[in-house]
Design a protein around this motif. Sequence first.
Motif, mmCIF file in Angstrom:
data_model
loop_
_atom_site.group_PDB
_atom_site.id
_atom_site.type_symbol
_atom_site.label_atom_id
_atom_site.label_comp_id
_atom_site.label_asym_id
_atom_site.label_seq_id
_atom_site.Cartn_x
_atom_site.Cartn_y
_atom_site.Cartn_z
ATOM 1 N N ARG A 26 -17.163 8.248 10.097
ATOM 2 C CA ARG A 26 -17.469 9.655 9.804
ATOM 3 C C ARG A 26 -16.235 10.437 9.362
ATOM 4 N N LEU A 27 -15.095 10.220 10.066
ATOM 5 C CA LEU A 27 -13.892 11.002 9.781
ATOM 6 C C LEU A 27 -13.160 10.433 8.571
ATOM 7 N N LYS A 28 -12.380 11.267 7.941
ATOM 8 C CA LYS A 28 -11.550 10.821 6.822
ATOM 9 C C LYS A 28 -10.328 10.078 7.364
ATOM 10 N N VAL A 29 -10.119 8.852 6.865
ATOM 11 C CA VAL A 29 -9.021 8.002 7.330
ATOM 12 C C VAL A 29 -7.920 8.025 6.276
ATOM 13 N N PRO A 30 -6.671 8.306 6.665
ATOM 14 C CA PRO A 30 -5.581 8.340 5.678
ATOM 15 C C PRO A 30 -5.308 6.964 5.085
ATOM 16 N N PRO A 31 -4.690 6.911 3.913
ATOM 17 C CA PRO A 31 -4.475 5.611 3.240
ATOM 18 C C PRO A 31 -3.639 4.630 4.046
ATOM 19 N N SER A 32 -2.639 5.130 4.785
ATOM 20 C CA SER A 32 -1.761 4.226 5.529
ATOM 21 C C SER A 32 -2.521 3.466 6.623
ATOM 22 N N LEU A 33 -3.613 4.044 7.123
ATOM 23 C CA LEU A 33 -4.438 3.358 8.126
ATOM 24 C C LEU A 33 -5.623 2.641 7.495
ATOM 25 N N ASN A 34 -6.131 3.197 6.396
ATOM 26 C CA ASN A 34 -7.302 2.589 5.755
ATOM 27 C C ASN A 34 -6.976 1.265 5.072
ATOM 28 N N ASP B 80 0.421 -6.298 -5.220
ATOM 29 C CA ASP B 80 0.146 -5.707 -6.530
ATOM 30 C C ASP B 80 -1.222 -5.019 -6.581
ATOM 31 N N ALA B 81 -1.786 -4.679 -5.438
ATOM 32 C CA ALA B 81 -3.126 -4.080 -5.412
ATOM 33 C C ALA B 81 -3.117 -2.586 -5.679
ATOM 34 N N GLY B 82 -1.949 -2.008 -5.823
ATOM 35 C CA GLY B 82 -1.879 -0.564 -6.071
ATOM 36 C C GLY B 82 -1.813 0.217 -4.767
ATOM 37 N N ARG B 83 -1.806 1.542 -4.925
ATOM 38 C CA ARG B 83 -1.683 2.397 -3.762
ATOM 39 C C ARG B 83 -2.985 2.378 -2.950
ATOM 40 N N PRO B 84 -2.897 2.363 -1.638
ATOM 41 C CA PRO B 84 -4.126 2.401 -0.828
ATOM 42 C C PRO B 84 -4.837 3.745 -0.958
ATOM 43 N N LYS B 85 -6.122 3.718 -0.748
ATOM 44 C CA LYS B 85 -6.939 4.918 -0.929
ATOM 45 C C LYS B 85 -7.427 5.448 0.419
ATOM 46 N N TRP B 86 -7.945 6.664 0.373
ATOM 47 C CA TRP B 86 -8.523 7.280 1.560
ATOM 48 C C TRP B 86 -9.805 6.544 1.943
ATOM 49 N N HIS C 295 -4.751 -6.949 11.747
ATOM 50 C CA HIS C 295 -5.457 -5.747 11.297
ATOM 51 C C HIS C 295 -5.889 -4.838 12.449
ATOM 52 N N ASP C 296 -5.816 -5.334 13.698
ATOM 53 C CA ASP C 296 -6.342 -4.582 14.828
ATOM 54 C C ASP C 296 -5.277 -4.245 15.867
ATOM 55 N N CYS C 297 -4.074 -3.968 15.409
ATOM 56 C CA CYS C 297 -3.019 -3.565 16.334
ATOM 57 C C CYS C 297 -3.297 -2.144 16.838
ATOM 58 N N GLU C 298 -3.059 -1.929 18.120
ATOM 59 C CA GLU C 298 -3.284 -0.605 18.699
ATOM 60 C C GLU C 298 -2.048 -0.186 19.492
ATOM 61 N N PRO C 299 -1.540 1.024 19.299
ATOM 62 C CA PRO C 299 -1.928 1.975 18.252
ATOM 63 C C PRO C 299 -1.465 1.497 16.879
ATOM 64 N N MET C 300 -2.205 1.861 15.865
ATOM 65 C CA MET C 300 -1.944 1.360 14.514
ATOM 66 C C MET C 300 -0.639 1.903 13.942
ATOM 67 N N GLU C 301 -0.126 2.986 14.520
ATOM 68 C CA GLU C 301 1.119 3.587 14.018
ATOM 69 C C GLU C 301 2.317 2.660 14.196
ATOM 70 N N LEU C 302 2.180 1.640 15.066
ATOM 71 C CA LEU C 302 3.282 0.702 15.263
ATOM 72 C C LEU C 302 3.551 -0.137 14.023
ATOM 73 N N LEU C 303 2.490 -0.402 13.245
ATOM 74 C CA LEU C 303 2.637 -1.313 12.104
ATOM 75 C C LEU C 303 2.221 -0.702 10.769
ATOM 76 N N CYS C 304 1.816 0.563 10.749
ATOM 77 C CA CYS C 304 1.297 1.119 9.496
ATOM 78 C C CYS C 304 2.380 1.237 8.421
ATOM 79 N N ALA D 70 4.411 -1.020 3.572
ATOM 80 C CA ALA D 70 5.259 -0.279 2.631
ATOM 81 C C ALA D 70 6.666 -0.876 2.586
ATOM 82 N N LEU D 71 7.183 -1.319 3.730
ATOM 83 C CA LEU D 71 8.506 -1.948 3.767
ATOM 84 C C LEU D 71 8.509 -3.270 3.006
ATOM 85 N N CYS D 72 7.416 -4.045 3.161
ATOM 86 C CA CYS D 72 7.327 -5.316 2.432
ATOM 87 C C CYS D 72 7.278 -5.075 0.923
ATOM 88 N N LYS D 73 6.556 -4.041 0.499
ATOM 89 C CA LYS D 73 6.509 -3.723 -0.935
ATOM 90 C C LYS D 73 7.869 -3.273 -1.441
#
Length: 302
Positions: free
Chosen positions: A113-121, A264-270, A195-204, A208-211
């Motif tokens: 239901r809620l809008k998920v930011p790209p870094s988490l989506n 090379d998948a491009g920027r993540p989306k909302w 994909h299921d690390c909690e809290p996700m902020e630890l690895l989000c 970006a660092l790998c890219k």
Amino acid sequence: SFFAGSFFSGALGSGFLVCFSVAILAQDSVQSAQWQRPCTAMAPKKQTKKPLPKAPLKKEPAKKEATVETLFEHRPKNFAIGGDVQPKRDLTRYVKWPKFVQVQRKKKILLLRLKVPPSLNQFKNTADKSVAAQTFKLLKKYQPETKKERKERLLQLAKEGGKQSGKAPHFVKCGMNFVTKLIESKRAKLVLIAHDCEPMELLCWMPALCKAKDIPYMIIKGKSRLGQVVNKDQATCLAITSVKKEDEADLAKLVSSAKSNFNDAGRPKWGGGILGPKAQHVIAKREKALADEAAKKAGLMI
């Protein structure tokens, strides 16, 4: 004698008269009692003729079903009390689920239901089943040694004099801080992130660092599956730094698929913002009403 005979005859005559008078009085009293008694006799009932029963309709003779002789006799089940065992029914909607299951389901609905930011989506985009199977097949060959195996190796090394012969063994590296250092120093050849690390902020930030460092990475389903590779319950990320010569071709295939699907998948989306079925029906109904009204107005204008 004359007087005696006359007296006897007179006595007999008077006795007879007395008896006769008593009998007459008794008969009169009986007749008077009968006339005074109320009449209890009922009037005779009218004789009515009973209607004759209707003639029964002719019933067609029941067709006899052809009986097929079978080995097993058909016995219908009786599900009354004390009868046959009740059949299994789907009682999912009547089950009181544990608290952690309720929390999991509510969290999933909230993420829809809620809008998920790209870094988490971006963690919803995981490697497909075939690629993941090939990856774990390769990781199985480079599984790190257990505590027991390490103890035996060190004892053997101490017996030999403490000198280690040959090159260092190839192992999969684990640990978030250790993997981050390998990425920054560009020593990691492939990084695997759960994909299921909690809290996700630890690895989000790790994708970006790998890219930024141009290191191929993959997002794998299940931190418990990654943990099994390194003999632990869970592992948030793994890194492959080196492999044997016979496995270099397999590693190159995985690296190419990781770069094409993730780097090379491009920027993540909302993500998120998906309404429930009830809200979707209401919006569709409203849009249809507006479209019909616009069509009517257009017809009047013409």
